[in-house]
Design a protein around this motif. Structure first.
Motif, mmCIF file in Angstrom:
data_model
loop_
_atom_site.group_PDB
_atom_site.id
_atom_site.type_symbol
_atom_site.label_atom_id
_atom_site.label_comp_id
_atom_site.label_asym_id
_atom_site.label_seq_id
_atom_site.Cartn_x
_atom_site.Cartn_y
_atom_site.Cartn_z
ATOM 1 N N SER A 99 30.241 -82.527 41.978
ATOM 2 C CA SER A 99 31.584 -82.393 41.410
ATOM 3 C C SER A 99 31.960 -80.924 41.305
ATOM 4 N N ASP A 100 33.261 -80.641 41.322
ATOM 5 C CA ASP A 100 33.717 -79.279 41.060
ATOM 6 C C ASP A 100 34.058 -79.105 39.588
ATOM 7 N N SER A 101 33.591 -80.028 38.733
ATOM 8 C CA SER A 101 33.746 -79.920 37.290
ATOM 9 C C SER A 101 32.606 -79.045 36.739
ATOM 10 N N TYR A 102 32.063 -79.391 35.596
ATOM 11 C CA TYR A 102 31.080 -78.549 34.907
ATOM 12 C C TYR A 102 29.823 -79.352 34.598
ATOM 13 N N THR A 103 28.684 -78.664 34.622
ATOM 14 C CA THR A 103 27.399 -79.351 34.526
ATOM 15 C C THR A 103 27.240 -80.136 33.230
ATOM 16 N N HIS A 104 27.734 -79.602 32.100
ATOM 17 C CA HIS A 104 27.504 -80.356 30.873
ATOM 18 C C HIS A 104 28.351 -81.625 30.817
ATOM 19 N N ILE A 105 29.381 -81.677 31.654
ATOM 20 C CA ILE A 105 30.180 -82.897 31.771
ATOM 21 C C ILE A 105 29.525 -83.860 32.766
ATOM 22 N N THR A 106 29.114 -83.362 33.913
ATOM 23 C CA THR A 106 28.487 -84.234 34.911
ATOM 24 C C THR A 106 27.144 -84.758 34.420
ATOM 25 N N GLU A 107 26.424 -83.967 33.648
ATOM 26 C CA GLU A 107 25.148 -84.435 33.102
ATOM 27 C C GLU A 107 25.370 -85.589 32.120
ATOM 28 N N TYR A 108 26.437 -85.514 31.350
ATOM 29 C CA TYR A 108 26.770 -86.619 30.443
ATOM 30 C C TYR A 108 26.989 -87.907 31.247
ATOM 31 N N VAL A 109 27.795 -87.823 32.310
ATOM 32 C CA VAL A 109 28.086 -88.999 33.123
ATOM 33 C C VAL A 109 26.828 -89.478 33.835
ATOM 34 N N LYS A 110 26.047 -88.546 34.372
ATOM 35 C CA LYS A 110 24.777 -88.888 35.035
ATOM 36 C C LYS A 110 23.886 -89.682 34.103
ATOM 37 N N ASN A 111 23.700 -89.197 32.895
ATOM 38 C CA ASN A 111 22.821 -89.868 31.936
ATOM 39 C C ASN A 111 23.375 -91.226 31.510
ATOM 40 N N LYS A 112 24.679 -91.305 31.353
ATOM 41 C CA LYS A 112 25.303 -92.570 30.952
ATOM 42 C C LYS A 112 25.079 -93.653 31.996
ATOM 43 N N LEU A 113 25.072 -93.258 33.263
ATOM 44 C CA LEU A 113 24.973 -94.231 34.355
ATOM 45 C C LEU A 113 23.559 -94.365 34.906
ATOM 46 N N GLY A 114 22.602 -93.621 34.350
ATOM 47 C CA GLY A 114 21.217 -93.728 34.814
ATOM 48 C C GLY A 114 20.997 -93.159 36.196
ATOM 49 N N MET A 115 21.692 -92.071 36.508
ATOM 50 C CA MET A 115 21.577 -91.443 37.821
ATOM 51 C C MET A 115 20.459 -90.399 37.819
ATOM 52 N N PHE A 117 20.565 -87.061 39.467
ATOM 53 C CA PHE A 117 20.900 -85.635 39.479
ATOM 54 C C PHE A 117 22.403 -85.463 39.364
ATOM 55 N N SER A 118 22.807 -84.264 38.996
ATOM 56 C CA SER A 118 24.219 -83.884 39.088
ATOM 57 C C SER A 118 24.306 -82.419 39.481
ATOM 58 N N CYS A 119 25.291 -82.085 40.294
ATOM 59 C CA CYS A 119 25.527 -80.725 40.760
ATOM 60 C C CYS A 119 26.987 -80.372 40.484
ATOM 61 N N ALA A 120 27.213 -79.267 39.789
ATOM 62 C CA ALA A 120 28.571 -78.864 39.439
ATOM 63 C C ALA A 120 28.561 -77.380 39.082
ATOM 64 N N ASN A 121 29.716 -76.865 38.713
ATOM 65 C CA ASN A 121 29.811 -75.486 38.240
ATOM 66 C C ASN A 121 29.270 -75.407 36.810
ATOM 67 N N GLU A 122 28.874 -74.208 36.412
ATOM 68 C CA GLU A 122 28.292 -74.023 35.082
ATOM 69 C C GLU A 122 29.252 -73.210 34.205
ATOM 70 N N LEU A 123 29.857 -73.893 33.262
ATOM 71 C CA LEU A 123 30.749 -73.240 32.310
ATOM 72 C C LEU A 123 29.903 -72.461 31.305
ATOM 73 N N GLU A 124 30.271 -71.201 31.081
ATOM 74 C CA GLU A 124 29.486 -70.349 30.183
ATOM 75 C C GLU A 124 29.899 -70.587 28.732
ATOM 76 N N PHE A 125 28.886 -70.636 27.867
ATOM 77 C CA PHE A 125 29.119 -70.783 26.427
ATOM 78 C C PHE A 125 28.432 -69.644 25.677
ATOM 79 N N ASP A 126 29.092 -69.170 24.639
ATOM 80 C CA ASP A 126 28.494 -68.243 23.690
ATOM 81 C C ASP A 126 28.242 -69.059 22.434
ATOM 82 N N GLY A 127 27.000 -69.450 22.229
ATOM 83 C CA GLY A 127 26.723 -70.439 21.202
ATOM 84 C C GLY A 127 27.294 -71.761 21.654
#
Length: 221
Positions: A99-115, A117-127
């Protein structure tokens, strides 16, 4: 992110927005967080894929990590997605998201569906707060002669991830709906246009699904 212990030699790759999810994450976030007009202006400005990705990430500056998870949690997945993923895995498929979305979003969907892997962009967080910066993985870019000539393309990541799992490209099943899925769908061994939001995708796909169900995918897997 990757489970390299898997031994299967087949792979199913799903787009996320308007494919696994019944809506677009970033458009839903824009509606919830109040930047729809700014998002539309970026989409209409004619930026390169890389520059567009960076500018959209800036719209998320100040957003909380959990706040963005609440957005994706509010978007329904296709009703039979999890069941079809289970069936594909029984058939020996490694299943994941590009996806061209963000890893913490694709990882949520991946885990929900029992997949797997997920590959996406990485949105930076400070805390727990988004900085507005984004890291675009190098594997979205062309790696060798013969890869897609686009500066940023899902098909480049598809080649990389299939190589990581020692899966031949002819054994890759790719499913997507939009313009940014065209190369991935056309270069996969089997490409499926799923309720295409970009009609030319139907022209390059091997199979067309026009119902909001992944069951027809099992017929070609």
């Amino acid at each position: 992110m990757l489970k390299t212990t898997l031994t299967s030699k087949k792979m199913a790759i799903f787009d996320m927005d308007n494919t696994l999810l019944q809506q677009s994450f970033i458009r839903t976030a824009a509606q919830r967080l109040g930047f729809t007009e700014a998002l539309q202006e970026i989409a209409a400005a004619g930026y390169s894929a890389t520059e567009r990705t960076r500018k959209i990430a800036q719209l998320l500056k100040g957003s909380r990590y959990k706040e963005l998870l609440v957005v994706v949690e509010s978007i329904p997945v296709v009703e039979d997605a999890a069941a079809v993923v289970r069936e594909l895995k029984k058939k020996g498929y490694i299943c994941g998201i590009i996806s061209d979305s963000y890893t913490h979003i694709t990882e949520y969907v991946k885990n929900k569906l029992g997949m797997d892997f997920s590959c996406a962009n990485e949105l930076e967080f400070d805390g727990d707060t988004a900085t507005g910066n984004v890291y675009i993985p190098a594997n979205f870019r062309p790696a060798q002669a013969g890869d897609c000539a686009h500066e940023y393309c899902k098909c480049n990541m598809m080649r990389h991830i299939s190589s990581c799992f020692s899966v031949n490209m002819e054994d890759v099943l790719a499913i997507g709906d939009g313009e940014n899925d065209v190369c991935m769908i056309s270069k996969a061994g089997t490409g499926v246009a799923f309720n295409a939001t970009h009609l030319p995708l139907n022209e390059v796909a091997d199979f067309i699904v026009s119902q909001r169900s992944f069951r027809p995918v099992l017929e070609v897997a």
